[in-house]
Design a protein around this motif. Structure first.
Motif, short mmCIF file in Angstrom:
data_model
loop_
_atom_site.label_atom_id
_atom_site.label_comp_id
_atom_site.label_asym_id
_atom_site.label_seq_id
_atom_site.Cartn_x
_atom_site.Cartn_y
_atom_site.Cartn_z
N GLY A 12 14.94 -0.50 -56.57
CA GLY A 12 15.69 -0.73 -55.02
C GLY A 12 16.86 -2.02 -55.16
N GLY A 14 18.36 -2.71 -52.30
CA GLY A 14 18.29 -3.25 -50.91
C GLY A 14 18.73 -4.69 -51.09
N GLY A 17 17.18 -6.62 -54.41
CA GLY A 17 17.17 -6.78 -55.44
C GLY A 17 19.01 -6.17 -56.24
N PHE A 39 23.56 6.28 -51.09
CA PHE A 39 23.45 5.69 -50.14
C PHE A 39 25.03 6.15 -49.87
CE2 PHE A 39 22.62 1.10 -51.11
CZ PHE A 39 20.95 1.46 -50.33
N ARG A 41 23.02 4.19 -46.74
CA ARG A 41 21.70 4.52 -45.76
C ARG A 41 20.83 3.43 -44.86
NH1 ARG A 41 20.06 0.66 -47.53
NH2 ARG A 41 18.59 -0.72 -48.24
N SER A 162 11.93 -4.66 -55.31
CA SER A 162 12.64 -4.86 -54.22
C SER A 162 13.02 -3.76 -53.86
CB SER A 162 13.74 -5.59 -55.00
OG SER A 162 14.17 -6.47 -55.94
N GLY A 166 8.62 0.76 -49.74
CA GLY A 166 7.89 1.39 -50.65
C GLY A 166 7.06 0.79 -51.07
N PHE A 298 6.15 -9.18 -45.47
CA PHE A 298 7.11 -9.56 -44.29
C PHE A 298 6.60 -9.73 -43.05
CE2 PHE A 298 9.06 -6.87 -39.88
CZ PHE A 298 10.21 -7.85 -40.28
N VAL A 307 15.89 -10.04 -44.31
CA VAL A 307 16.50 -10.49 -45.39
C VAL A 307 16.25 -11.82 -46.00
CG1 VAL A 307 19.41 -9.67 -45.45
CG2 VAL A 307 17.82 -8.75 -44.43
N THR A 308 16.46 -12.48 -45.57
CA THR A 308 16.92 -13.94 -46.54
C THR A 308 15.70 -14.75 -46.95
OG1 THR A 308 17.96 -14.98 -44.64
CG2 THR A 308 17.23 -16.40 -45.65
N ALA A 310 14.10 -11.88 -48.65
CA ALA A 310 14.74 -10.82 -49.34
C ALA A 310 15.86 -11.38 -51.34
CB ALA A 310 15.28 -10.10 -49.08
P1 FAD Z 1 15.09 -2.75 -48.97
O1 FAD Z 1 16.19 -3.50 -47.83
O2 FAD Z 1 14.35 -2.17 -47.74
O3 FAD Z 1 15.40 -1.90 -49.61
C1 FAD Z 1 14.82 -1.30 -50.58
C2 FAD Z 1 15.50 -0.24 -51.19
O4 FAD Z 1 14.18 0.27 -52.24
C3 FAD Z 1 15.35 0.19 -50.61
O5 FAD Z 1 16.88 0.62 -50.37
C4 FAD Z 1 14.63 1.69 -51.15
O6 FAD Z 1 15.48 3.40 -50.73
C5 FAD Z 1 14.18 1.44 -52.36
N1 FAD Z 1 13.16 2.27 -52.82
C6 FAD Z 1 11.85 2.33 -51.97
N2 FAD Z 1 11.03 2.70 -52.70
C7 FAD Z 1 12.08 2.99 -54.02
C8 FAD Z 1 11.20 3.78 -54.86
N3 FAD Z 1 9.75 4.01 -55.49
N4 FAD Z 1 11.74 4.03 -56.22
C9 FAD Z 1 13.20 3.81 -55.99
N5 FAD Z 1 13.82 2.79 -54.85
C10 FAD Z 1 12.89 2.58 -54.52
N6 FAD Z 1 14.96 -8.83 -41.22
C11 FAD Z 1 16.22 -9.60 -41.11
O7 FAD Z 1 16.63 -10.52 -41.80
N7 FAD Z 1 17.06 -9.74 -39.52
C12 FAD Z 1 16.45 -8.36 -38.73
O8 FAD Z 1 17.07 -9.01 -37.19
C13 FAD Z 1 15.39 -7.95 -39.15
N8 FAD Z 1 15.13 -6.96 -37.85
C14 FAD Z 1 13.43 -6.38 -38.20
C15 FAD Z 1 13.17 -5.43 -37.35
C16 FAD Z 1 11.84 -4.87 -37.84
C17 FAD Z 1 11.19 -3.89 -36.99
C18 FAD Z 1 10.93 -4.76 -38.85
C19 FAD Z 1 10.25 -3.94 -39.45
C20 FAD Z 1 11.86 -5.97 -39.64
C21 FAD Z 1 13.26 -6.17 -39.15
N9 FAD Z 1 13.96 -7.21 -40.88
C22 FAD Z 1 14.60 -8.09 -40.14
C23 FAD Z 1 13.08 -6.55 -41.82
C24 FAD Z 1 14.14 -6.34 -42.63
O9 FAD Z 1 14.42 -4.86 -42.69
C25 FAD Z 1 13.92 -6.93 -44.59
O10 FAD Z 1 13.18 -7.63 -44.44
C26 FAD Z 1 14.64 -6.35 -45.59
O11 FAD Z 1 15.26 -5.32 -45.21
C27 FAD Z 1 13.91 -6.28 -46.61
O12 FAD Z 1 15.46 -6.35 -47.99
P2 FAD Z 1 14.42 -5.94 -48.99
O13 FAD Z 1 15.82 -5.39 -49.82
O14 FAD Z 1 12.89 -6.44 -49.54
O15 FAD Z 1 14.05 -4.30 -49.48
#
Ligand code: FAD
Length: 415
Positions: A12, A14, A17, A39, A41, A162, A166, A298, A307-308, A310
């Protein structure tokens, strides 16, 4: 069939990662990210907290973000009927960043990924991790589905999951557990904010509190688009019929403050409805892997902590893996699981006390107690490990106790 070997495989691209990969790459390790999407996305999570600026700065990713001129977020406004509670990140108990950004995540995440590729990190887009098999020593063989449907295999000494929602390793290893946060849903979209007022009112990030369980977010971006969304109990959404566009149209009537600004605008995409978004896991690490970001935990969008967390967890996991790859001993329980859980537990108290109504009592009580406000503001900025802050140290009881006092005072004054 192709086979390759890396030190660390990251699932991932995001923020979690990306920050992890940046640190490992800076330390000279061979790292690769596998990302399912192309991307840029869309992903939700657009309001950041000042604490994550520390992480981007530490791994050398701040300048590429500054160059994008995202809307600056220097605080947050909460509205409840006629009462306004403004938090200003420069007025907080803990030292640290006093601003951050509110961002369209497609552009934000793409800026981070592009910078990392320019630095030399390998990111494979449109490839999906479908299976991981661990060896007794913690090394692993990951199966990746490519565009051509031909599987690709990667040997890794370590895996960072990350993958956000997913949740690749929690699913494959059966690590999911029910979240302790009450079940809520959300509906959201973007609009071209053509009636945006001039000045600060137009760009302020705002949480309009409809009732104890229901609130509306307004997150204006520097590109003229604004993110709008409702959060409420699952049962609230069951009371609305029709398509998500009809539901959004009708729910907008709940916000007296914003109805005129947003009621007759076209949506940039069909409103998305997500149910039961709170997630938790039975463990945050294991031999040869660590879970970071949403893949681990989450809570709730109310304090924009996603995000923080994360980036906090991604960076910490990367630092510990780097140590281990350099032959140093790491105690994952104390140095990772306990540290991350401490922060999650503090935020979790705030989320729970928001929905009991106790925190809302503190926010909207007048006159304001400025010292208390500074301490709460530090938590809302993401500085949840600072034990000199009573609102961190006593997070599990201080909110309820203060709300109780305020309610008693109110009762006495009305007798
Ligand atoms: P992500 O940003 O989700 O990235 C994960 C990546 O992994 C994606 O690009 C995906 O395509 C990839 N992936 C998934 N499965 C696979 C696989 N099998 N193989 C390869 N790649 C894969 N957070 C905030 O900080 N501020 C906010 O205002 C906020 N508002 C929110 C509102 C709602 C309604 C919700 C539900 C959440 C909100 N969040 C907010 C939380 C935020 O969306 C996440 O905490 C944040 O995006 C997590 O980042 P990440 O890097 O862990 O994952």
């Amino acid at each position: 069939m192709q086979n390759e070997s890396v030190d660390v495989l990251i699932i991932g691209a995001g923020p979690s990662g990306i920050v992890a990969a940046a640190h490992l790459y800076n330390q000279g390790h061979k790292v690769k990210i596998i990302e399912k999407s192309k991307f840029p996305r869309f992903v939700i999570g657009e309001s950041l907290l000042p604490r994550c600026m520390d992480h981007f700065e530490e791994v050398g990713l701040l300048d590429c973000l500054k160059a994008k001129h995202f809307e600056v977020k220097s605080g947050a406004r909460f509205l409840s009927n006629d009462v306004v509670c403004n938090f200003d990140f420069s007025q907080k108990h803990t030292k640290g960043w006093d601003w951050t950004w509110q961002v369209p995540r497609a552009d934000f995440d793409n800026a981070l990924a592009t910078e990392l590729i320019n630095k030399g990190v390998d990111i494979n887009f449109e490839q999906e991790v479908t299976n991981v098999v661990f060896n007794a020593d913690g090394s692993s063989l990951t199966t990746i589905k490519t565009e051509t449907e031909e599987n690709h295999f990667i040997n890794a000494k370590f895996i960072i999951d990350s993958s956000g929602y997913g949740r690749v390793l929690p699913r494959l290893l059966g690590l999911d557990k029910p979240s302790s946060i009450p079940t809520h849903s959300s509906i959201f979209t973007h609009v071209k904010d053509i009636k945006r007022p001039e000045g600060k009112e137009g760009t302020l990030i705002t949480f309009d509190v409809i009732d104890k369980d229901t609130w509306f977010w307004v997150i204006p971006f520097s590109n003229g688009i604004t993110s709008i969304g409702f959060v409420g109990e699952n049962s609230l959404f069951e009371g609305y019929e029709g398509s998500t566009t009809q539901v959004m149209n009708n729910m907008l009537k709940l916000s007296n403050y914003y109805y005129d600004r947003f009621s007759d605008l076209n949506y940039e995409f069909k409103p998305v409805h997500i149910k039961n978004y709170s997630k938790a896991v039975t463990k945050l690490y294991g031999k040869g892997f660590a879970l970071t970001g949403n893949s681990a935990e989450f809570l709730d969008p109310v304090f924009s902590s996603g995000v923080t967390f994360a980036t906090e967890s991604g960076l910490l996991a990367a630092k510990l893996i780097s140590k281990e790859l350099n032959g140093e001993c790491v105690n994952w329980e104390t140095d990772y699981a306990n540290y991350i859980s401490e922060g999650v537990t503090v935020f979790s108290s705030y989320v729970k006390e928001w929905y009991t109504g106790n925190l809302q009592t503190l926010f909207f009580h007048r006159p304001e107690n400025l010292e208390v406000k500074k301490q709460i503001c530090a938590v809302l900025a993401g500085y949840v490990w600072d034990k000199s802050n009573p609102f961190v140290k006593k997070h599990n009881r201080i909110i309820a106790s203060m709300a109780h006092l305020i309610n008693m005072q109110k009762e006495t004054s009305t007798k």
